[in-house]
Design a protein around this motif. Structure first.
Motif, PDB file in Angstrom:
ATOM      1  N   ASP A 112       7.623-108.492  -0.953  1.00  0.00           N
ATOM      2  CA  ASP A 112       6.727-109.409  -0.247  1.00  0.00           C
ATOM      3  C   ASP A 112       7.161-109.685   1.189  1.00  0.00           C
ATOM      4  O   ASP A 112       6.655-110.612   1.833  1.00  0.00           O
ATOM      5  CB  ASP A 112       6.638-110.746  -1.003  1.00  0.00           C
ATOM      6  CG  ASP A 112       6.109-110.554  -2.414  1.00  0.00           C
ATOM      7  OD1 ASP A 112       5.269-109.644  -2.578  1.00  0.00           O
ATOM      8  OD2 ASP A 112       6.541-111.277  -3.321  1.00  0.00           O
ATOM      9  N   ALA A 113       8.093-108.921   1.686  1.00  0.00           N
ATOM     10  CA  ALA A 113       8.615-109.161   3.041  1.00  0.00           C
ATOM     11  C   ALA A 113       7.464-109.206   4.056  1.00  0.00           C
ATOM     12  O   ALA A 113       6.491-108.455   3.942  1.00  0.00           O
ATOM     13  CB  ALA A 113       9.584-108.048   3.419  1.00  0.00           C
ATOM     14  N   PRO A 114       7.551-110.098   5.051  1.00  0.00           N
ATOM     15  CA  PRO A 114       6.480-110.189   6.051  1.00  0.00           C
ATOM     16  C   PRO A 114       6.445-108.934   6.927  1.00  0.00           C
ATOM     17  O   PRO A 114       7.454-108.263   7.088  1.00  0.00           O
ATOM     18  CB  PRO A 114       6.884-111.412   6.874  1.00  0.00           C
ATOM     19  CG  PRO A 114       8.357-111.518   6.704  1.00  0.00           C
ATOM     20  CD  PRO A 114       8.662-111.017   5.323  1.00  0.00           C
ATOM     21  N   GLU A 115       5.268-108.646   7.458  1.00  0.00           N
ATOM     22  CA  GLU A 115       5.138-107.473   8.331  1.00  0.00           C
ATOM     23  C   GLU A 115       5.911-107.687   9.639  1.00  0.00           C
ATOM     24  O   GLU A 115       6.475-106.770  10.204  1.00  0.00           O
ATOM     25  CB  GLU A 115       3.660-107.201   8.641  1.00  0.00           C
ATOM     26  CG  GLU A 115       2.887-106.528   7.517  1.00  0.00           C
ATOM     27  CD  GLU A 115       2.785-107.388   6.253  1.00  0.00           C
ATOM     28  OE1 GLU A 115       2.776-108.630   6.366  1.00  0.00           O
ATOM     29  OE2 GLU A 115       2.733-106.807   5.157  1.00  0.00           O
ATOM     30  N   PHE A 116       5.899-108.959  10.111  1.00  0.00           N
ATOM     31  CA  PHE A 116       6.600-109.277  11.362  1.00  0.00           C
ATOM     32  C   PHE A 116       7.435-110.541  11.172  1.00  0.00           C
ATOM     33  O   PHE A 116       7.024-111.464  10.462  1.00  0.00           O
ATOM     34  CB  PHE A 116       5.593-109.529  12.504  1.00  0.00           C
ATOM     35  CG  PHE A 116       4.758-108.321  12.844  1.00  0.00           C
ATOM     36  CD1 PHE A 116       5.227-107.374  13.744  1.00  0.00           C
ATOM     37  CD2 PHE A 116       3.512-108.140  12.259  1.00  0.00           C
ATOM     38  CE1 PHE A 116       4.461-106.262  14.056  1.00  0.00           C
ATOM     39  CE2 PHE A 116       2.743-107.025  12.567  1.00  0.00           C
ATOM     40  CZ  PHE A 116       3.210-106.081  13.475  1.00  0.00           C
ATOM     41  N   VAL A 117       8.560-110.573  11.833  1.00  0.00           N
ATOM     42  CA  VAL A 117       9.400-111.768  11.865  1.00  0.00           C
ATOM     43  C   VAL A 117       9.584-112.138  13.338  1.00  0.00           C
ATOM     44  O   VAL A 117       9.926-111.285  14.159  1.00  0.00           O
ATOM     45  CB  VAL A 117      10.783-111.490  11.238  1.00  0.00           C
ATOM     46  CG1 VAL A 117      11.650-112.734  11.331  1.00  0.00           C
ATOM     47  CG2 VAL A 117      10.626-111.052   9.809  1.00  0.00           C
ATOM     48  N   ASP A 118       9.311-113.415  13.646  1.00  0.00           N
ATOM     49  CA  ASP A 118       9.394-113.871  15.038  1.00  0.00           C
ATOM     50  C   ASP A 118      10.667-114.682  15.223  1.00  0.00           C
ATOM     51  O   ASP A 118      10.921-115.625  14.469  1.00  0.00           O
ATOM     52  CB  ASP A 118       8.149-114.736  15.342  1.00  0.00           C
ATOM     53  CG  ASP A 118       8.070-115.177  16.790  1.00  0.00           C
ATOM     54  OD1 ASP A 118       9.084-115.648  17.338  1.00  0.00           O
ATOM     55  OD2 ASP A 118       6.976-115.066  17.373  1.00  0.00           O
ATOM     56  N   PRO A 128      12.585 -99.428  11.826  1.00  0.00           N
ATOM     57  CA  PRO A 128      12.304 -98.262  10.971  1.00  0.00           C
ATOM     58  C   PRO A 128      13.382 -98.028   9.910  1.00  0.00           C
ATOM     59  O   PRO A 128      13.087 -97.623   8.808  1.00  0.00           O
ATOM     60  CB  PRO A 128      12.256 -97.092  11.963  1.00  0.00           C
ATOM     61  CG  PRO A 128      12.146 -97.698  13.314  1.00  0.00           C
ATOM     62  CD  PRO A 128      12.620 -99.110  13.248  1.00  0.00           C
ATOM     63  N   GLN A 129      14.646 -98.315  10.272  1.00  0.00           N
ATOM     64  CA  GLN A 129      15.731 -98.097   9.307  1.00  0.00           C
ATOM     65  C   GLN A 129      16.084 -99.366   8.531  1.00  0.00           C
ATOM     66  O   GLN A 129      16.989 -99.367   7.694  1.00  0.00           O
ATOM     67  CB  GLN A 129      17.002 -97.612  10.027  1.00  0.00           C
ATOM     68  CG  GLN A 129      17.136 -96.091  10.082  1.00  0.00           C
ATOM     69  CD  GLN A 129      16.229 -95.510  11.140  1.00  0.00           C
ATOM     70  OE1 GLN A 129      16.298 -95.922  12.284  1.00  0.00           O
ATOM     71  NE2 GLN A 129      15.384 -94.567  10.762  1.00  0.00           N
ATOM     72  N   GLY A 130      15.389-100.457   8.809  1.00  0.00           N
ATOM     73  CA  GLY A 130      15.741-101.747   8.218  1.00  0.00           C
ATOM     74  C   GLY A 130      15.419-101.815   6.732  1.00  0.00           C
ATOM     75  O   GLY A 130      14.601-101.038   6.226  1.00  0.00           O
ATOM     76  N   SER A 131      16.061-102.753   6.044  1.00  0.00           N
ATOM     77  CA  SER A 131      15.906-102.845   4.590  1.00  0.00           C
ATOM     78  C   SER A 131      14.563-103.430   4.172  1.00  0.00           C
ATOM     79  O   SER A 131      14.106-103.233   3.060  1.00  0.00           O
ATOM     80  CB  SER A 131      17.027-103.720   4.025  1.00  0.00           C
ATOM     81  OG  SER A 131      16.996-104.991   4.667  1.00  0.00           O
ATOM     82  N   SER A 132      13.875-104.181   5.077  1.00  0.00           N
ATOM     83  CA  SER A 132      12.669-104.908   4.648  1.00  0.00           C
ATOM     84  C   SER A 132      11.361-104.233   5.046  1.00  0.00           C
ATOM     85  O   SER A 132      10.324-104.497   4.464  1.00  0.00           O
ATOM     86  CB  SER A 132      12.670-106.300   5.280  1.00  0.00           C
ATOM     87  OG  SER A 132      12.498-106.173   6.685  1.00  0.00           O
TER      88      SER A 132
END
Ligand code: NAP
Length: 535
Positions: free
Chosen positions: A94-100, A122-126
């Protein structure tokens, strides 16, 4: 395409879960979950609920924002707690598409840098993407290059967002001008907004500047944040989905301009002929220096591509002076009147000034009379008022050889106006208002605000004025549509000319000046009448 994002403030889960589908139904492409005051479990619940909301081929996308109190938000915990909240939100499907995240928070907190660097990109876990924001809640930063340089150092960021409080339209134009500077410095996506009403141009034109997203309210009238437009305003009024790089920008310059229906009329015209343009309000404070600064900034803003402006109170005289001082051209009638209501900007930087007020008024009048303008010759006309509108109309009437008598509560002003035109471009005299009933004129034109809403029971003429079926009565006031004066004229069987006709006719002439094409009268008329609630 610039996505439209509705901010939702989350404290408990249920209201946020209810608000998300409502935002989608109102036309949102995404929502921003402002979770400054929400616990981790609430954030996870809301993120899970949003995956069930279908949008297009996928689900509703979200921006997760947890803004610290130190950065103008409501989160009062430590940076380590904040890092923990972000980490938990980005776990699982359920991770958000963007984090501000705020630039200052990123810079000061190794824990936040660590969490967000590992989880985003791109390489991130979420799979989340990182937005780095910088807000100045007091003013436009003086060294914008320094702010940009600092932002670019955040290599994990996919999007940069720069926001400041606007104090004048110049701060809004600065936001738009920054897109070109950013494009020269970094290839990543960029959004620049000037908060508050003076900066609204930065929000209305964000799609033209290919911002990744823009914030809007779901309410029909807009305004949860000052200057924040609604989804409906952006989509239906400001041609959101038609805006692109090539779009020419037009607007109405005045103070105030919030009440102007010119954006409604001209944008309806652009849509009707599929013209690549958008028309926005341009609030410019009184004063020639303010007018010059705003117009210079608009004309010089890279990428704005301005095509022209309508000019209203208090800047019509300023507009004439501005065009002449900067080497522009205008016809003799505009010079005689001493004021213009339209400036056209050519692609080569040259300017043309027009006065479509007088021409619009004469068209409205002669159409109602069933004559062309030569039919005004030797007609005896009583003009009530000696201000800006009277000036334009008197000049037009005199040029077509009508015999004009000006009545004003202050006879000196009427005499001065008559003196300017009499013998130069026609026959014009001034008579004290008390003598209005002494003579029967062919045409009466009200150019005072008397009778205008909210004083709708007032009339500029006495009830026993000698009008008959041959008399033509024109009230330039258009709110209400049928003023007390026009009701009296109708009861006498006189020919009635509504103020809205002048408004529409001057706009049609402006539109042709702006676009070089015939104005789509029916669409523009319909839009004007609907905006004024005229059935
Ligand atoms: P303006 O420059 O302020 O002039 C107003 C004139 O009305 C002045 O001569 C003033 O007399 C007189 N006046 C004001 N209040 C009065 C009162 N209570 N009793 C008697 N006379 C009064 O304004 P403007 O730009 O000419 O605009 C006047 C009206 O025209 C506006 O209110 C608007 O309704 C209408 N208008 C309509 C259109 C359209 O497209 N339909 C376009 C422009 C204007 P003093 O000189 O003694 O102050």
């Amino acid at each position: 395409m610039t996505k439209l994002v509705v901010p939702i403030f989350v404290t408990t889960a249920a209201p946020a879960i209810t608000a998300m589908p409502l935002a989608v139904a109102a036309g949102a492409d995404m929502v921003e979950l402002r979770c400054d005051l929400a616990e981790a479990s609430v954030i996870r619940q809301v993120l899970a609920a949003r995956r069930k909301i279908k949008l297009g081929h996928g689900h509703l996308g979200v921006i997760l924002t947890i803004r610290s109190a130190t950065e103008g938000g409501g989160f009062v915990g430590s940076d380590d707690t904040l890092a923990g909240l972000y980490q938990q939100a980005m776990l699982g499907p359920d991770a958000p598409e963007f984090v501000d995240v705020e630039l200052q928070v990123w810079r000061r907190s190794p824990a936040i840098r660590n969490v967000l660097t590992n989880a985003t990109g791109p390489q991130g876990s979420s799979g989340s993407q990182l937005i780095v924001s910088s807000h100045d809640w007091t003013e436009c930063p003086t060294d914008l290059d320094a702010v940009l340089t600092t932002m670019y150092e955040v290599h994990a960021a996919a999007i940069f967002k720069l926001v400041w409080k606007a104090h004048s339209i110049l701060d809004g134009v600065r936001a738009l001008a920054l897109y070109a500077r950013h494009a020269a410095g970094d290839a990543r996506q960029f959004l620049c907004l000037a908060m508050g009403e003076p900066g609204v141009i930065s929000r209305l034109l964000a799609a033209k500047f290919a911002a990744p997203f823009n914030f809007a309210t779901a309410e029909s009238q807009g305004g949860s944040a000052p200057g924040q437009p609604s989804l409906a305003q952006l989509k239906n009024l400001y041609r959101w989905t038609s805006q692109r790089k090539s779009t020419r920008v037009f607007g109405v310059v005045g103070w105030p301009v919030g009440h102007s229906i010119s954006p409604v009329i001209h944008n309806a015209g652009f849509t009707a002929i599929d013209f690549d343009g958008v028309y926005v309000p341009l609030a410019v404070e009184p004063g020639y220096d303010k007018f010059c600064a705003a117009l210079d900034a608009i004309r010089q803003c890279p990428g704005l591509n301005p095509g022209g402006v309508s000019v209203t109170i208090p800047h019509k005289h300023h507009a004439l002076r501005y065009v002449l001082e900067r080497g522009g051209t205008m016809d003799d009638m505009a010079r005689h009147i001493g004021a213009i209501n339209t400036i056209l900007f050519a692609l080569d930087g040259t300017m043309t000034g027009l006065n479509t007020d007088y021409a619009g008024a004469l068209i409205a009048l002669t159409c109602a009379m069933g004559v062309d303008q030569s039919g005004l010759r030797e007609k005896q006309v009583a003009v009530l008022g000696a201000g800006g509108a009277a000036r334009a109309i008197v000049a037009g009437l005199a040029a077509w050889e009508a015999e004009v008598t000006i009545f004003n509560r202050g006879i000196d002003k009427a005499a001065a106006l008559a003196g300017e035109f009499n013998g130069r471009i026609g026959m014009v005299c001034a008579v004290p208002m008390e003598r209005l009933r002494e003579h029967v004129y062919d045409i009466y034109i009200n150019c005072t605000p008397v009778g205008m809403s909210p004083n709708t029971t007032a009339s500029p003429v006495p009830d026993d004025i000698p009008w008959n079926r041959q008399t033509v009565v024109f009230d330039t006031v258009y709110n209400p549509h049928e003023t007390q004066m026009l009701q009296l004229a109708r009861s006498r069987g006189s020919v009635v000319v509504h103020g809205v006709e002048m408004l529409i006719q001057q706009a049609l002439l402006q539109f042709t000046g702006f676009t070089g094409q015939p104005a789509p009268e029916s669409a523009m008329r319909q839009a004007a009448l609907a905006a004024l609630n005229i059935g």
